[in-house]
Design an enzyme around this catalytic site. Structure first.
Site, PDB file in Angstrom:
ATOM      1  N   HIS A   1      -5.289  -2.131   8.924  1.00  0.00           N
ATOM      2  CA  HIS A   1      -5.330  -1.689   7.533  1.00  0.00           C
ATOM      3  C   HIS A   1      -6.732  -1.973   7.004  1.00  0.00           C
ATOM      4  CE1 HIS A   1      -0.656  -2.109   7.139  1.00  0.00           C
ATOM      5  NE2 HIS A   1      -1.049  -1.233   8.062  1.00  0.00           N
TER       6      HIS A   1
ATOM      7  N   ARG B   1       4.198   7.725   6.565  1.00  0.00           N
ATOM      8  CA  ARG B   1       4.591   6.340   6.872  1.00  0.00           C
ATOM      9  C   ARG B   1       5.445   5.846   5.709  1.00  0.00           C
ATOM     10  NH1 ARG B   1       1.980   1.067   6.061  1.00  0.00           N
ATOM     11  NH2 ARG B   1       2.617  -0.403   7.698  1.00  0.00           N
TER      12      ARG B   1
ATOM     13  N   GLU C   1      -3.244   1.970   6.981  1.00  0.00           N
ATOM     14  CA  GLU C   1      -3.440   1.982   5.536  1.00  0.00           C
ATOM     15  C   GLU C   1      -4.937   1.917   5.261  1.00  0.00           C
ATOM     16  OE1 GLU C   1      -1.457  -1.024   3.253  1.00  0.00           O
ATOM     17  OE2 GLU C   1       0.460  -0.809   4.321  1.00  0.00           O
TER      18      GLU C   1
ATOM     19  N   TRP D   1      -3.114   5.050   1.896  1.00  0.00           N
ATOM     20  CA  TRP D   1      -2.227   4.319   0.982  1.00  0.00           C
ATOM     21  C   TRP D   1      -2.602   4.711  -0.436  1.00  0.00           C
ATOM     22  CZ3 TRP D   1       1.910   1.159   1.848  1.00  0.00           C
ATOM     23  CH2 TRP D   1       2.469   0.555   0.705  1.00  0.00           C
TER      24      TRP D   1
ATOM     25  N   TYR E   1      -9.223  -2.216   4.260  1.00  0.00           N
ATOM     26  CA  TYR E   1      -9.497  -2.351   2.832  1.00  0.00           C
ATOM     27  C   TYR E   1     -10.857  -3.020   2.651  1.00  0.00           C
ATOM     28  CZ  TYR E   1      -4.678  -0.841   1.973  1.00  0.00           C
ATOM     29  OH  TYR E   1      -3.507  -0.112   1.915  1.00  0.00           O
TER      30      TYR E   1
ATOM     31  N   ASN F   1       5.264  -4.678   8.890  1.00  0.00           N
ATOM     32  CA  ASN F   1       4.050  -4.476   8.098  1.00  0.00           C
ATOM     33  C   ASN F   1       3.301  -5.794   7.894  1.00  0.00           C
ATOM     34  OD1 ASN F   1       2.397  -2.736   6.152  1.00  0.00           O
ATOM     35  ND2 ASN F   1       2.963  -4.474   4.852  1.00  0.00           N
ATOM     36  N   GLU F   2       1.996  -5.781   8.216  1.00  0.00           N
ATOM     37  CA  GLU F   2       1.105  -6.910   7.945  1.00  0.00           C
ATOM     38  C   GLU F   2       1.816  -8.251   8.151  1.00  0.00           C
ATOM     39  OE1 GLU F   2      -0.611  -6.326   4.073  1.00  0.00           O
ATOM     40  OE2 GLU F   2      -1.375  -4.327   4.573  1.00  0.00           O
TER      41      GLU F   2
END
Length: 478
Positions: free
Chosen positions: A218, A74, A247, A276, A220, A150-151
Site C-alpha cells: 500500500h 477490491r 492501495e 483507494w 502512501y 488487510n495491513e
C-alpha cells in the site's frame, strides 16, 4: 537417474477429497505475471470499495466503476471483530454483481488492519472467516482473488510474525481446498517501510504448495518520490514475484504521494494497481475519495487515477479474458500442427489436463471438464523427425512416458524436457478432425483414457492402439 516419486499414489489418495480442484482453472502465477483462467496475462486496474461500512452503496458503485473501464474491484469485508460481520449471502451477491459487470473481485478482511499496534483481528481469525464462507468462494476461482488480511501488522511486530502468520494462513486455506490466487499484504500498515515483505516474500511464496500467491503493498506517504516507488517495484520484478499496489492515492493525511510514479512503474512492470477508494472516507481523508458522495462524478484524485495519460485506468485496463472470451468456448480445430492447443477426448468431451494444475515433475495427466486454463494448454512443437513435443503451458514441463516404458498401462505424466524418445509423440490424423497421439518408441501404442471412463480425474495412460474413442483427440488452437 529418475527417482520414482509417489505422485500417482498421492494423486489417487487425494482424488476423492479434491475432485473439484481442476474444474475451475482460476488465476495462476507464472513468474512475475498473473494469468487468468484462460491462460492470458491479467493486469489489475481497479478501485477499492468500502462495502463493510457502506453495504447499501456497493451494487451501484460496482456498476459505476465498471462503466469507467476498471477491470478489478477490491472489496472491504469484515469478519466481525471490529465491524459488523459481512455475511456469506452478501459475499455471494458481491461476487455475482462483480461478475455481471466484468470485474474481478479481490476480497479482503479489513479487521486485521494494524494488528499489534491497535485493537484488531489476527490473521488466524481472518482465515477462520474465509473458511466459514468457503461455499461462496469455491467454484469462483476464475473471478475471485482472496486477499487474506488487510495491513495485518502495524510497526512493532518482528518479521517472523509476518512470515509465520502468512505461511500458516496459506497452509490452512490450501488444506481446506481453497485454491484461489491468494494475495498477501505487507507489514507496517501495508507500506513495508521496514522491507519485511520485500525481504521475505519468496519464503512465503515457496510455502504455498500451489505456488499461487501474489503480494500487495500500500503506497502512501512512505512513497513520496519516483525513486522510492521504482526501487520497491524493481526489487519484486528481480525476484520474479507478482506485486500489486493494492492501495494508493495522490496524498495521505495531506502528505504528497507519488501516485503518477505508481501508475507509470506498475505499467512498466506489468503489475496491477487499485486506487483507494471509491467514496466514503472520513473528513480528514476526504481527498482520497475517487468520486464525490458515491456519485459517478470524479474528484481530482479520481480524474488522475482514471485519466492520467498513458498510465491511467482508461488507457491501460483490459478485462480478464474469462469475460471477453467464454472459457467454455473452444478455439478452432486445426489442420497443420504447430502452436498452442487444448486436446479434447472424443469419448467424454473432456480435456487433457495436468492433475490439479500441479507444477511438479511427475504429476499425472488426466481428463477433466474443459475450462481451457493453462494446465489444459500445450505448446506443440515439431521436432523435425516426424514427432512432436507437448509442453504444458502452466508448468513448462513436457508430456512424458513414465520411465520410458511402452507396456499397456504405462502412466503419462509431465516431466522436465530431456529430448528422449519417451517425450516425442506422433500426431496421426484419424479423420473427422481427430488425432491419435502415439509414442515414438512404440508407434502402435496410443494415448488413452483409462477404461474409457467418463469421469473427471480419469487417468491418461499408454495402451495398444485400438481405434476406440478414448484414443481419439480433437485439437483446438488456443
Amino acid at each position: 537417474m529418475r527417482v520414482l516419486t509417489p505422485v500417482k499414489i498421492v494423486a489417487a489418495s487425494l482424488f476423492l477429497l479434491t475432485l473439484s480442484i481442476a474444474a475451475h482453472a482460476g488465476f495462476t502465477v507464472s513468474a512475475s505475471r498473473l494469468v487468468d483462467g484462460n491462460g492470458n496475462t491479467f493486469v489489475m486496474r481497479g478501485v477499492n470499495v468500502a462495502h463493510a461500512w457502506y453495504p447499501q452503496q456497493t451494487n451501484q458503485s460496482l456498476a459505476n466503476i465498471a462503466s469507467r473501464g476498471a477491470n478489478t474491484v477490491r472489496v472491504v469485508l469484515s469478519n466481525g471483530v471490529l465491524w459488523s460481520r459481512t455475511p456469506e449471502s452478501q459475499v455471494r451477491d458481491i461476487i455475482a454483481q462483480a461478475k455481471s459487470k466484468g470485474l474481478i473481485a479481490v476480497l479482503e478482511v479489513h479487521d486485521t488492519t494494524g494488528y499489534g499496534e491497535q485493537t484488531a483481528s489476527t490473521i488466524n481469525q481472518a482465515v477462520d472467516y474465509w473458511l466459514s464462507i468457503k461455499s461462496a468462494l469455491v467454484g469462483q476461482e476464475d473471478y475471485v482473488i482472496i486477499n487474506i488480511a488487510n495491513e495485518p501488522f502495524g510497526n512493532h511486530q518482528p518479521a517472523s510474525a509476518w512470515v509465520n502468520g502468512h505461511m500458516n494462513a496459506i497452509k490452512r486455506l490450501r488444506d481446506a481446498g481453497l485454491n484461489h490466487t491468494l494475495m498477501v499484504d505487507a507489514a507496517n500498515w501495508g507500506q513495508d517501510w521496514q522491507n519485511i515483505m520485500r525481504n521475505n516474500a519468496q519464503t512465503v511464496f515457496n510455502s504455498d504448495p500451489r505456488r499461487n500467491t501474489i503480494f500487495s503493498v500500500h503506497m502512501y506517504d512512505v512513497y513520496q518520490s519516483d525513486q522510492s516507488v521504482s526501487s520497491y517495484l524493481d526489487s519484486f520484478k528481480a525476484k520474479g514475484l507478482h506485486l500489486v499496489v493494492g492501495e494508493f492515492a495522490a496524498d495521505h493525511f495531506g502528505k504528497y504521494v507519488a501516485a503518477n510514479s505508481v501508475m507509470y512503474h506498475t505499467r512498466r512492470h506489468g503489475y496491477g494497481y487499485i486506487g483507494w477508494s471509491w467514496s466514503g472516507n472520513s473528513s480528514d481523508l476526504r481527498s482520497l475519495d475517487i468520486v464525490s458522495n458515491f456519485s459517478n462524478n470524479l474528484t481530482s484524485w479520481g480524474n488522475m487515477l482514471f485519466n492520467d495519460g498513458e498510465n491511467g485506468i482508461v488507457k491501460t485496463s483490459k478485462k480478464a479474458s474469462v469475460f471477453t472470451r467464454a472459457p467454455t468456448t473452444p478455439g478452432t480445430p486445426v489442420g497443420t500442427i504447430a502452436g498452442r492447443y487444448t486436446l479434447q477426448a472424443m469419448h467424454s468431451g473432456k480435456c487433457l489436463d495436468v492433475y490439479a494444475g500441479s507444477m511438479a515433475a511427475g504429476a499425472s495427466l488426466t481428463q477433466w471438464d474443459c475450462h481451457w486454463g493453462s494446465n489444459q494448454q500445450f505448446d506443440i512443437t515439431n521436432l523435425g523427425d516426424g514427432t512432436y513435443a507437448m509442453r504444458a503451458v502452466h508448468s513448462g514441463k513436457v508430456v512424458d512416458l513414465d520411465w520410458g516404458r511402452t507396456v499397456n498401462g504405462t502412466n503419462i505424466l509431465q516431466w522436465n524436457w530431456s529430448g528422449a524418445n519417451n517425450q516425442r509423440w506422433i500426431m496421426r490424423d484419424e479423420g473427422n478432425g481427430y488425432y491419435s497421439v502415439r509414442a515414438k518408441n512404440n508407434a502402435n501404442s496410443c494415448m488413452d483414457v483409462t477404461g474409457g471412463y467418463q469421469s473427471n480425474g480419469a487417468n491418461v495412460q499408454l495402451w495398444a492402439c485400438n481405434g476406440n474413442p478414448q484414443q481419439r483427440w480433437k485439437l483446438f488452437r488456443r
